[in-house]
Scaffold this motif. Structure first.
Motif, PDB file in Angstrom:
ATOM      1  N   UNK A 131       0.845  -1.191   0.000  1.00 25.86           N
ATOM      2  CA  UNK A 131       0.000   0.000   0.000  1.00 25.86           C
ATOM      3  C   UNK A 131       0.885   1.246   0.000  1.00 25.86           C
ATOM      4  N   UNK A 132       0.250   2.418   0.170  1.00 22.00           N
ATOM      5  CA  UNK A 132       0.927   3.716   0.176  1.00 22.00           C
ATOM      6  C   UNK A 132       1.644   3.967  -1.147  1.00 22.00           C
ATOM      7  N   UNK A 133       0.837   4.238  -2.157  1.00 23.99           N
ATOM      8  CA  UNK A 133       1.378   4.539  -3.478  1.00 23.99           C
ATOM      9  C   UNK A 133       2.066   3.370  -4.142  1.00 23.99           C
ATOM     10  N   UNK A 134       1.460   2.168  -4.122  1.00 27.08           N
ATOM     11  CA  UNK A 134       2.156   1.004  -4.683  1.00 27.08           C
ATOM     12  C   UNK A 134       2.056   0.947  -6.211  1.00 27.08           C
ATOM     13  N   UNK A 135       3.068   0.349  -6.816  1.00 26.98           N
ATOM     14  CA  UNK A 135       2.980  -0.005  -8.231  1.00 26.98           C
ATOM     15  C   UNK A 135       3.822  -1.253  -8.461  1.00 26.98           C
ATOM     16  N   UNK A 136       3.424  -1.998  -9.484  1.00 30.28           N
ATOM     17  CA  UNK A 136       4.101  -3.258  -9.808  1.00 30.28           C
ATOM     18  C   UNK A 136       4.571  -3.213 -11.248  1.00 30.28           C
ATOM     19  N   UNK A 137       5.702  -3.877 -11.494  1.00 33.44           N
ATOM     20  CA  UNK A 137       6.256  -3.947 -12.847  1.00 33.44           C
ATOM     21  C   UNK A 137       6.484  -5.412 -13.200  1.00 33.44           C
ATOM     22  N   UNK A 138       5.803  -5.873 -14.232  1.00 40.94           N
ATOM     23  CA  UNK A 138       6.015  -7.213 -14.778  1.00 40.94           C
ATOM     24  C   UNK A 138       7.036  -7.068 -15.905  1.00 40.94           C
ATOM     25  N   UNK A 139       8.236  -7.573 -15.666  1.00 41.72           N
ATOM     26  CA  UNK A 139       9.331  -7.360 -16.607  1.00 41.72           C
ATOM     27  C   UNK A 139       9.259  -8.384 -17.741  1.00 41.72           C
ATOM     28  N   UNK A 140       9.040  -7.899 -18.939  1.00 44.34           N
ATOM     29  CA  UNK A 140       9.029  -8.733 -20.124  1.00 44.34           C
ATOM     30  C   UNK A 140      10.198  -8.324 -21.024  1.00 44.34           C
ATOM     31  N   UNK A 141      10.650  -9.231 -21.854  1.00 46.62           N
ATOM     32  CA  UNK A 141      11.827  -8.947 -22.673  1.00 46.62           C
ATOM     33  C   UNK A 141      11.581  -7.798 -23.639  1.00 46.62           C
ATOM     34  N   UNK A 142      10.374  -7.734 -24.206  1.00 44.87           N
ATOM     35  CA  UNK A 142      10.097  -6.737 -25.227  1.00 44.87           C
ATOM     36  C   UNK A 142       9.256  -5.581 -24.722  1.00 44.87           C
ATOM     37  N   UNK A 143       8.363  -5.847 -23.804  1.00 46.96           N
ATOM     38  CA  UNK A 143       7.387  -4.829 -23.438  1.00 46.96           C
ATOM     39  C   UNK A 143       6.841  -5.107 -22.041  1.00 46.96           C
ATOM     40  N   UNK A 144       7.348  -4.412 -21.016  1.00 42.30           N
ATOM     41  CA  UNK A 144       6.932  -4.655 -19.633  1.00 42.30           C
ATOM     42  C   UNK A 144       5.525  -4.103 -19.383  1.00 42.30           C
ATOM     43  N   UNK A 145       4.885  -4.652 -18.323  1.00 41.33           N
ATOM     44  CA  UNK A 145       3.548  -4.211 -17.927  1.00 41.33           C
ATOM     45  C   UNK A 145       3.662  -3.528 -16.564  1.00 41.33           C
ATOM     46  N   UNK A 159      -0.624 -13.166 -24.987  1.00 44.30           N
ATOM     47  CA  UNK A 159       0.182 -14.255 -25.512  1.00 44.30           C
ATOM     48  C   UNK A 159       1.501 -14.248 -24.746  1.00 44.30           C
ATOM     49  N   UNK A 160       1.745 -15.277 -23.922  1.00 45.72           N
ATOM     50  CA  UNK A 160       2.929 -15.291 -23.058  1.00 45.72           C
ATOM     51  C   UNK A 160       4.228 -15.432 -23.842  1.00 45.72           C
ATOM     52  N   UNK A 161       4.134 -15.821 -25.129  1.00 40.51           N
ATOM     53  CA  UNK A 161       5.341 -15.947 -25.946  1.00 40.51           C
ATOM     54  C   UNK A 161       5.654 -14.649 -26.680  1.00 40.51           C
ATOM     55  N   UNK A 162       4.651 -14.064 -27.328  1.00 43.77           N
ATOM     56  CA  UNK A 162       4.891 -12.815 -28.060  1.00 43.77           C
ATOM     57  C   UNK A 162       4.822 -11.603 -27.145  1.00 43.77           C
TER      58      UNK A 162
END
Length: 581
Positions: free
Chosen positions: A308-322, A401-404
């Motif tokens: 909490x308190x201003x949280x953010x998450x980063x899903x690191x992908x090779x081409x395009x992170x979320x 698509x977990x591959x692309x």
């Protein structure tokens, strides 16, 4: 001749007997003979002989000082020392004990060794060779050389030693034991081991009463059964009984292949609960995802965490992170129902959730993301943008698509509405629109390619035709479509209805014949103020961009309407006026 030899021996013996005993050769720790000490208001109490099988004073041995042999017992200030042999330096109030030495202090502590020196004036001593100190509560310290001070009730060693309290064993290069408070100041490389955990550090203080270790240098606390689970810190406390740690400097908690960091942290190794405040990061290298915030909690046994308190998450992908953000973010793992030996990872964002990806940006009250399968659910007022296209509905499901690493498709459940700007290069108020009860959106690469709608399907599309002479597209009009099922193809700036079935009704109006209120559905909601255009926009509730003002393209319609109004006015003017008599 015999008489002369006898006289020589007698005179020599007499001369030696008159020689004064020499001072003791002390350990450097005890270099403080009586003659160098300042005068005291009270003379020091003398070391007292309780028992000895023999008391001997041989001028040829121990520099003429008195020594005692056999079952020797010496008393001083309530403490009793026993040994096989004791040399007594009476003028200095100093003794040296040899063989099976045992010092029983009046506080209940016992020191045993092979040799010992003791100064009755300063009440300081040195024990050497196979030294063992046992305190009244059973803590046992073993080393080769120990220095002790009965006045301050301290014992010190720097030759390496072990400390055993019955629950854990401590090794340290040097240690100072304060017997009154039962705290041990350990320096150099320190190692404390019990049946479950091993603590290794550079400078720690161990309290034998509370079994709390105070950490003042780089320290690790490792799970013996699973060494990957460990704590690293430079300052804090650790309770060896409860396995609770309070960490305040450069700390990291490793658990279940994850890493929690923060300015201040608490962790209970037994329950697996931990929390952190200030600059908190939960890193999951296996999942290639990290979460940041101002406050976080972890639940090791449930394999879950909350930020909490201003949280953010980063899903690191090779081409395009979320990127995800909201008021609260949860992450957790659950066994795969198809294979219980495997786990699936999930991420949930609650209250004002936002997401950024280069090919899709979205907002909703909450977002649930199945990271393993690449399925994302957006609940309550979801809105998702892709390029100059926008999708809304009661609920949106996105399938990655977990591959692309691209979105394959969207499913919009209830009141689906897809909007596309007719031409993103101008500010004309022109938008293609497709809506219905159940909508499926298909992507090609990073762009929306096709929209299929089932149930109460409707569409508003702008129709253009390519003019071979001018080499430009020319507006034909606007098509209003109503069907049970609609299939719409999105290609650059145009939308083509490729199928319209079940109660199909298509009607194209020229621009001069369609009123402004028919160009948009009543629930049209094109949003430019809250739209997320870069990943940093998720860090606030809304980027609050200035609303884009679009220019209406109603010139032809207005011209026709104006002509109609004029014609109507002419007709009205031709009608005979009725005059009341």
């Amino acid at each position: 001749m015999r008489l002369i030899l006898f006289l020589f021996v007698f005179i020599s013996s007499f001369t030696l007997a008159q020689v004064s005993p020499k001072p003791a050769q002390r350990d450097p720790y005890l270099q403080n003979p009586v003659k160098n000490q300042p005068q005291k208001s009270k003379p020091a109490q003398k070391v007292r002989i309780i028992h000895a099988d023999e008391i001997i004073k041989d001028p040829t041995k121990y520099d003429g000082n008195q020594y005692l042999k056999g079952n020797v017992q010496i008393e001083h200030q309530g403490s009793v020392l026993s040994a096989d042999e004791v040399i007594r330096y009476e003028e200095e109030n100093f003794i040296r004990a040899i063989g099976n030495v045992r010092l029983q202090n009046n506080d209940g502590s016992v020191i045993t060794s092979s040799e010992m020196e003791y100064d009755g004036n300063t009440q300081k001593g040195v024990a050497k060779k196979n030294v063992v100190l046992t305190d009244p509560k059973g803590t046992i310290i073993k080393t080769e050389t120990m220095y002790y001070d009965r006045v301050s009730n301290q014992a010190y060693y720097n030759t390496g030693g072990t400390i055993n309290d019955g629950k854990s064993i401590t090794y340290a290069k040097s240690a100072t034991y304060f017997l009154t408070t039962r705290t041990i100041d350990l320096t150099g490389r320190v190692k404390i081991t019990d049946k479950d955990y091993t603590l290794e550090g550079d400078n720690v203080v161990q309290n034998q009463n509370t079994n709390v270790v105070t950490i003042n240098g780089y320290t690790t606390i490792t799970n013996n059964k699973n060494p990957k689970n460990r704590i690293i810190t430079e300052k804090g406390t650790h309770n060896m009984n409860t396995k609770e740690s309070f960490l305040t400097k450069n700390s990291r908690i490793y658990y279940n292949d994850k890493i929690l960091t923060g300015d201040e942290m608490y962790y209970n190794q037994l329950t697996g609960f931990g929390k952190a405040t200030g600059n908190v990061t939960l890193d999951d290298p296996l999942e290639k995802r990290y979460i940041k915030g101002g406050y976080g909690e972890i639940f090791e046994k449930k394999d879950s965490a909350m930020m909490t308190k201003g949280p953010y998450a980063v899903k690191i992908l090779e081409k395009d992170s979320i990127y995800f953000a909201s008021e609260k973010i949860l992450s957790y793992q659950k066994p795969d129902t198809a294979d219980i030996t495997k786990k699936k990872s999930y991420l949930r964002a609650f209250k004002k959730a936002r997401i950024y990806k280069s090919d899709a940006q979205g907002r909703a009250d909450s977002i649930a993301f199945n990271e393993t399968d690449g399925i994302m659910h957006m609940y309550t007022d979801p809105i998702l943008w892709s390029g100059e296209k926008q999708v809304t509905g009661d609920k949106v499901e996105a399938y990655f698509n977990t591959e692309t690493e691209n979105i394959d498709s969207l499913k919009v459940i209830g009141n689906g509405l897809a909007i596309a700007k007719v031409d993103s290069l101008n500010l004309l108020d022109e938008f293609h629109q497709v809506k219905g009860n159940l909508m499926t959106v298909y992507y090609e690469g990073k762009n929306i390619k096709q929209v299929n709608v089932i149930g109460n399907a409707q569409a508003i599309t702008y129709a253009d035709d390519y003019n071979e002479k001018t080499k430009k597209n020319e507006r034909i009009g606007i098509t209003l479509s109503t069907c049970g099922i609609i299939g719409a193809l999105f290609e650059e700036n145009k939308v083509q209805i490729i199928s319209c079935s079940i109660g199909a009704n298509d009607e194209t109006y020229p621009m001069s014949m369609i009123s402004p209120d028919k160009k948009k559905f009543p629930d049209f909601n094109w949003n430019t103020k809250d739209r997320i255009r870069k990943w940093q926009d998720i860090l606030v509730d809304s980027p609050n961009y200035e609303e884009i003002k679009y220019e209406p393209n109603d010139a032809l319609y207005n011209k026709v309407k104006e002509a109609e109004e004029k014609e109507k006015a002419k007709e009205e003017a031709k009608k005979p006026k009725r005059v009341r008599k």
